[in-house]
Design a protein around this motif. Sequence first.
Motif, PDB file in Angstrom:
ATOM      1  N   THR A 429       0.918  -1.173  -0.051  1.00 57.76           N
ATOM      2  CA  THR A 429      -0.073   0.082  -0.047  1.00 57.76           C
ATOM      3  C   THR A 429       0.832   1.205   0.008  1.00 57.76           C
ATOM      4  N   THR A 430       0.431   2.424  -0.413  1.00 58.91           N
ATOM      5  CA  THR A 430       0.906   3.595  -0.498  1.00 58.91           C
ATOM      6  C   THR A 430       0.138   4.449   0.361  1.00 58.91           C
ATOM      7  N   LYS A 431      -0.707   4.054   0.875  1.00 63.44           N
ATOM      8  CA  LYS A 431      -1.612   4.874   1.663  1.00 63.44           C
ATOM      9  C   LYS A 431      -1.262   4.818   3.172  1.00 63.44           C
ATOM     10  N   LEU A 439      -6.414  -5.201  -3.748  1.00 61.39           N
ATOM     11  CA  LEU A 439      -6.066  -5.582  -5.064  1.00 61.39           C
ATOM     12  C   LEU A 439      -5.711  -7.203  -5.042  1.00 61.39           C
TER      13      LEU A 439
END
Length: 479
Positions: A429-431, A439
């Motif tokens: 994740t980049t959040k 995903l």
Amino acid sequence: MNIAVVGGGKRCKDLMDVIQRHTFQNIHPRIIAVADIDPTAPGLIAAMEKGLFITSSYDDFFDRDDVDLIVELTGSMDIYNDILAKKRKDVRAISTLTAELFWEVARVSTMQKKTKQELQEARALYHVALNDLIQEEVLVIDHRFRIIDTNDAFLEKFGLTRDQVIGQFCYTITHHLENPCSGKDHPCPLIQTLETEKPSQTTHIHLDRDGRKIYYSISTYPLIEQGDVVGAVEISRDITRDINVQKMMMQQEKLASVGRLSAGVAHEINNPLTTILTTAMLIQEDLEPDDPTYADLSIIANEALRCRKIVTNLLNFARQTQPDKKKHNLNDIIAACISLTQKQAAFKDVSVTHALSESLPRTRVDKGQIEQAMINLIINAIEATPAGGDIHVSTRLSDRQGYIQIVISDTGEGIPDERIARIFDPFFTTKENGTGLGLAITHGIIEQHGGTIEASSILRQGTTFTITLPVEEMVDHAP
Ligand SMILES: Nc1ncnc2c1ncn2[C@@H]1O[C@H](COP(=O)(O)OP(=O)(O)O)[C@@H](O)[C@H]1O
Ligand SMILES: [Mg+2]
């Protein structure tokens, strides 16, 4: 016929040898002069030893009146044009290219000295290699990248005729380039083979009309004649399917092991989390809301709740049950998902539009799972798209018979190249508040349905996810 040669290299020497050895029937060629600026050029030296006229400047040829033919063997078009401009009218000139044609003829005529049987065998072998059995695309290329021969598979792939291909540069035909291929995605194995005189292999990555990656394995084998590399045979094969199967297997393997691990961990964590949550709430009950500890306890409870959400996601992911498939109208499922996400979209001031194909056949899917997959993708798209952006969901029949496609594209931030390979990984994740499971779960669901999901993205322009699903379940035909 008196010949003057411009360029005293190896070619020139070969030409002298051939003319000396060969008995000509109608013409009587004789080399009488050689020009080269390099006094050590082998052809020039050979000419000197024979007592022929040698010079460093071919301009000297134009003064002589015993020259019938000037052969340009340096390969320079400029020199050839210069010769054409300066020579007398009754003197003929031929360029390296034409000379090479004679070479080929000479080669074939020496071949004819072989037995008929040998020749037939050689021809049969050549035929097999170039046409009948091989489905790979084959090119025979000379050392200057010109295509000498090719096979039907190649012509079909490019939709060209033999005449359009032979004599052209390989990079012009296959890549519409003006120079040989180079770079990370397009290294040229031919250059390698010509340099090392050894076979070489590389993989080219191209994009198809839909922006999907196509992988080509390209192998080149040197063509060696009398110790020199004169060109190469290039064989290309579309290995996209192999690569995708490999990727899928790796992904499945990864998902399976991560799934087992997380199921165990999630269970272990769930119980203490419940204890933390209930204890915090119990203490809160004994306190007045304006007590400073009250707010701290709220933080503890909220964070514990957040952890529980992650754990629930994890369990969902790990559980990944066999889908319970029934015939559904996919468009209805998708329309429902879009309206479910309408609020989030409005909140971020992005619109979700759709174009659902009317000709879509009813498809066997697990409704709950497809909903989950669609919502994951739409929410991701909303999260990636700035205000004023658009998310577009469409359905269509796939080019592949028996398959349909769902396409979700956004006008969001996009995904950098080096990141796109990892987005389906669990926990990627980049959040700040992401779980990295959306995903991974979606991927698992689509796979369980016998389909595929692919992402393509252009940075700062947007991302497109393409799901391909079979309309019917695959049926194993037992013998
Ligand atoms: N539509 C999209 N546009 C840009 N990046 C995306 C998009 N969808 C997914 N991603 C990237 O993939 C990562 C993984 O997504 P996901 O598995 O849903 O986990 P999460 O949403 O919790 O981060 C995201 O953190 C983001 O970096
Ligand atoms: Mg997500």
